[in-house]
Design an enzyme around this catalytic site. Structure first.
Site, PDB file in Angstrom:
ATOM      1  N   ASP A  54      43.108  29.791  98.216  1.00 44.99           N
ATOM      2  CA  ASP A  54      42.030  29.238  99.024  1.00 44.99           C
ATOM      3  C   ASP A  54      41.956  27.738  98.713  1.00 44.99           C
ATOM      4  O   ASP A  54      42.312  27.319  97.609  1.00 44.99           O
ATOM      5  CB  ASP A  54      40.721  29.903  98.582  1.00 44.99           C
ATOM      6  CG  ASP A  54      39.553  29.537  99.461  1.00 44.99           C
ATOM      7  OD1 ASP A  54      39.114  30.402 100.209  1.00 44.99           O
ATOM      8  OD2 ASP A  54      39.072  28.372  99.401  1.00 44.99           O
ATOM      9  N   TRP A 111      33.771  28.603 110.720  1.00 42.78           N
ATOM     10  CA  TRP A 111      35.010  28.917 111.440  1.00 42.78           C
ATOM     11  C   TRP A 111      35.180  30.414 111.685  1.00 42.78           C
ATOM     12  O   TRP A 111      35.689  30.825 112.726  1.00 42.78           O
ATOM     13  CB  TRP A 111      36.221  28.331 110.720  1.00 42.78           C
ATOM     14  CG  TRP A 111      37.454  28.397 111.578  1.00 42.78           C
ATOM     15  CD1 TRP A 111      38.582  29.116 111.347  1.00 42.78           C
ATOM     16  CD2 TRP A 111      37.665  27.727 112.845  1.00 42.78           C
ATOM     17  NE1 TRP A 111      39.487  28.947 112.377  1.00 42.78           N
ATOM     18  CE2 TRP A 111      38.949  28.098 113.310  1.00 42.78           C
ATOM     19  CE3 TRP A 111      36.888  26.870 113.636  1.00 42.78           C
ATOM     20  CZ2 TRP A 111      39.475  27.627 114.523  1.00 42.78           C
ATOM     21  CZ3 TRP A 111      37.411  26.404 114.837  1.00 42.78           C
ATOM     22  CH2 TRP A 111      38.688  26.790 115.266  1.00 42.78           C
ATOM     23  N   HIS A 153      34.461  33.439 102.491  1.00 41.96           N
ATOM     24  CA  HIS A 153      35.864  33.403 102.069  1.00 41.96           C
ATOM     25  C   HIS A 153      36.273  34.754 101.469  1.00 41.96           C
ATOM     26  O   HIS A 153      37.422  35.176 101.606  1.00 41.96           O
ATOM     27  CB  HIS A 153      36.107  32.265 101.073  1.00 41.96           C
ATOM     28  CG  HIS A 153      35.989  30.900 101.697  1.00 41.96           C
ATOM     29  ND1 HIS A 153      36.757  29.830 101.341  1.00 41.96           N
ATOM     30  CD2 HIS A 153      35.185  30.432 102.691  1.00 41.96           C
ATOM     31  CE1 HIS A 153      36.435  28.771 102.065  1.00 41.96           C
ATOM     32  NE2 HIS A 153      35.462  29.117 102.886  1.00 41.96           N
ATOM     33  N   GLN A 200      30.850  22.079 109.400  1.00 43.65           N
ATOM     34  CA  GLN A 200      30.440  22.608 110.707  1.00 43.65           C
ATOM     35  C   GLN A 200      30.203  21.533 111.771  1.00 43.65           C
ATOM     36  O   GLN A 200      30.435  21.771 112.956  1.00 43.65           O
ATOM     37  CB  GLN A 200      29.190  23.482 110.534  1.00 43.65           C
ATOM     38  CG  GLN A 200      29.484  24.723 109.715  1.00 43.65           C
ATOM     39  CD  GLN A 200      28.316  25.200 108.923  1.00 43.65           C
ATOM     40  OE1 GLN A 200      27.183  24.781 109.145  1.00 43.65           O
ATOM     41  NE2 GLN A 200      28.567  26.093 107.970  1.00 43.65           N
TER      42      GLN A 200
HETATM   43  N1  UDP Z   1      27.999  37.244 108.712  1.00 43.88           N
HETATM   44  C1  UDP Z   1      27.526  38.478 109.084  1.00 43.88           C
HETATM   45  N2  UDP Z   1      26.180  38.619 109.249  1.00 43.88           N
HETATM   46  C2  UDP Z   1      25.286  37.619 109.081  1.00 43.88           C
HETATM   47  C3  UDP Z   1      25.787  36.341 108.730  1.00 43.88           C
HETATM   48  C4  UDP Z   1      27.149  36.184 108.552  1.00 43.88           C
HETATM   49  O1  UDP Z   1      28.279  39.437 109.234  1.00 43.88           O
HETATM   50  O2  UDP Z   1      24.091  37.837 109.275  1.00 43.88           O
HETATM   51  C5  UDP Z   1      29.461  37.072 108.530  1.00 43.88           C
HETATM   52  C6  UDP Z   1      30.122  36.542 109.790  1.00 43.88           C
HETATM   53  O3  UDP Z   1      30.488  37.609 110.643  1.00 43.88           O
HETATM   54  C7  UDP Z   1      31.317  35.783 109.240  1.00 43.88           C
HETATM   55  C8  UDP Z   1      30.814  35.294 107.881  1.00 43.88           C
HETATM   56  O4  UDP Z   1      29.708  36.108 107.527  1.00 43.88           O
HETATM   57  O5  UDP Z   1      32.429  36.655 109.053  1.00 43.88           O
HETATM   58  C9  UDP Z   1      30.336  33.850 107.957  1.00 43.88           C
HETATM   59  O6  UDP Z   1      31.471  33.033 107.953  1.00 43.88           O
HETATM   60  P1  UDP Z   1      31.479  31.597 108.628  1.00 43.88           P
HETATM   61  O7  UDP Z   1      32.809  30.991 108.307  1.00 43.88           O
HETATM   62  O8  UDP Z   1      31.151  31.696 110.038  1.00 43.88           O
HETATM   63  O9  UDP Z   1      30.284  30.816 107.952  1.00 43.88           O
HETATM   64  P2  UDP Z   1      29.832  30.500 106.442  1.00 43.88           P
HETATM   65  O10 UDP Z   1      29.057  31.659 105.972  1.00 43.88           O
HETATM   66  O11 UDP Z   1      31.086  30.246 105.642  1.00 43.88           O
HETATM   67  O12 UDP Z   1      29.000  29.294 106.607  1.00 43.88           O
END
Ligand code: UDP
Length: 476
Positions: A123, A375, A27, A397
């Site tokens: 948020d 997302w 976020h 998810q």
């Molecule tokens: N991300 C990244 N590298 C990693 C893991 C995650 O850059 O090794 C970034 C990804 O590109 C995205 C965010 O972290 O922008 C993850 O957001 P998402 O909503 O997909 O998943 P969450 O982390 O909230 O479960």
């Protein structure tokens, strides 16, 4: 109604919009994208970070983000203390409650802001601050960092709650019907929704009401990706009787465009440069995804059996898994099957903990993505035109998986996700994705969605028009 001279004064001064992100890594990343997007529309954006504690990675991530983006005005509100009555592992409730604990500091910040902000954008974890906005006469909006379909479910959730008298968890695999989205099996709902009396469920029920009390719902998606869900929300079909439906503003994908994404020197990008076009499957599971040692070995064997090129972001199992004989400081090699790294050298690359995912998904060598269905990851895959295998893990998810597979038809699931995904399934699905006609069709559909996303963001496209309309409202 403003007098003509008041309106002129208003036009002269830059309008201030306050954005309040939740303190989670994904976020916070989105907050920079949203902040830059709004700033590009001549708004003065302040990102006010609530609910930080001094003991989390996300808390220090916020410090780093503020330092790395001097063009955005970040305000880090004072640290708050963790609520004692919420278990540390209950991440969702913790995040809601930490944000709430900052409300008095937020109130002081907003009261002191000059000129008074034109909008307070929250948020969803910070939904309790709707009352702060109302108290100070600042119009509140939400920035929903997940899908329009997920928003439809959340708005409708109080109706499901009323129609049942037991925890949804006890309804087994029963399907729930929500206007505008595919039927969802109860056990694909976020865990908090499934336990009727849990604090998490009560917080989401309250959030649904807070959203209806807001001035608008800004969503990180675009209408043509989720038309049925958008139409159902707009028609008021998802909102309980007696509540109003605030207008949805679908302005996404709010992520940096491929043109803006530059290589940042990570070793995996140089490795990708040397691979053939669309030949590599990328595996990455969000900012928090971790597998058990056993599941990690299944993935490794599956990848090897698939014969495909791969780039895999691996994290150590939760809690060190002492029972697995792993020393906490043992290298990745000790976690993976014996000889795996040597046998797959050249064909695969394992990266520990973190890869620059946006850059990776934008790279021409990447032809498939095994994703946890967060997302942001979904939007980044769509923007890169990369077809997905869905392996949902936590938060919303599993629900995203349903939308992706049933409604959007942009992913194929790994069926073992509720327990263990076996090496045979990893091998078969990865091979299918990269080599079969079905995989090629999925890639074509994803590329069509990418074109629609770019169209939505272009001048006169649906998302940029929705954003202009929102900015116009704030400037009135
Ligand atoms: N991300 C990244 N590298 C990693 C893991 C995650 O850059 O090794 C970034 C990804 O590109 C995205 C965010 O972290 O922008 C993850 O957001 P998402 O909503 O997909 O998943 P969450 O982390 O909230 O479960």
């Amino acid at each position: 109604m403003a007098t003509p001279s008041e309106s002129q004064d208003k036009k002269a001064e830059k309008l201030v919009v306050i954005y309040v992100p939740a303190v989670t890594i994904s976020h916070l990343i989105s907050s920079v994208d949203l902040g830059e997007l709004l700033a590009a529309h001549s708004l003065e954006v302040s990102i006010v970070v609530c609910g930080r504690t001094d003991d989390t990675a996300a808390g220090s991530f916020a410090d780093g983000l503020a330092a790395a983006h001097p063009q955005l005005s970040f305000h880090l509100l004072p640290y708050v203390t963790r609520p004692r009555d919420v278990p540390a592992h209950d991440y969702v409730v913790q995040t809601f409650e930490l944000a709430r604990a900052s409300n008095s500091d937020l109130r002081e910040f907003l009261r002191a802001a000059s000129p008074s902000p034109a909008a307070l954008v929250l948020d969803f974890f910070c939904g309790s601050a709707v009352d702060v906005g109302a108290e100070l006469g600042i119009p509140s909006y939400f920035f929903f960092t997940s899908s329009i379909s997920g928003l439809a479910e959340l708005l409708y959730h109080p109706l499901i709650h009323e129609q049942t008298s037991i925890s949804l968890r006890h309804l087994g695999g029963e399907l729930l019907h929500v206007p505008g989205i595919a039927p969802i099996a109860v056990d694909d709902l976020p865990a908090a929704y499934q336990d009727r009396d849990s604090l998490g469920n009560r917080l989401f029920l309250a959030l649904s009401e807070q959203m209806c009390n807001s001035h608008g719902l800004v969503v990180n998606s675009f209408r043509s990706l989720e038309p049925r869900a958008t139409d159902a929300i707009v028609a008021g079909l998802c909102t309980p009787p007696g509540r109003r439906t605030p207008p949805p503003h679908c302005i996404g994908p709010v992520i940096k465009s491929l043109e803006e994404v530059g290589a940042n020197g990570h070793e995996c990008l140089a490795w990708l440069d040397a691979q053939p076009e669309a030949s590599v499957v990328f595996l990455c599971f969000g900012s928090m995804g971790r597998f058990s040692a056993e599941q990690t070995r299944h993935v490794a064997r599956g990848l090897e059996m698939s014969g495909q090129r791969f780039l895999w972001v691996v994290r150590r199992p939760p809690g060190g898994e002492e029972d697995d004989g792993q020393k906490p400081d043992a290298g990745l090699a000790a976690l993976l099957p014996e000889g795996f790294l040597a046998r797959t050298k050249g064909k695969g690359l394992v990266v520990e903990a973190w890869a620059p995912q946006r850059e990776v998904l934008a790279h021409g060598a990447v032809g498939g993505f095994v994703t946890h269905c967060g997302w942001n990851s979904v939007l980044e895959a769509i923007m890169g035109g990369v077809p997905m295998l869905a392996w949902p893990m936590y938060a919303e998810q599993r629900m995203n998986k349903v939308f992706l597979v049933e409604d959007l038809r942009l992913a194929v699931p790994l069926e073992g996700y509720k327990e263990i995904v076996k090496d045979e399934e990893v091998a078969a699905k990865v091979k299918w994705l990269m080599e079969s006609d079905g995989g090629r069709e999925l890639r074509e559909r994803t590329r069509a969605a990418m074109r629609e996303a770019k169209e939505a963001l272009s001048d006169g496209g649906e998302s940029s028009t929705a954003l202009l309309e929102l900015v116009r409202l704030w400037k009135m």
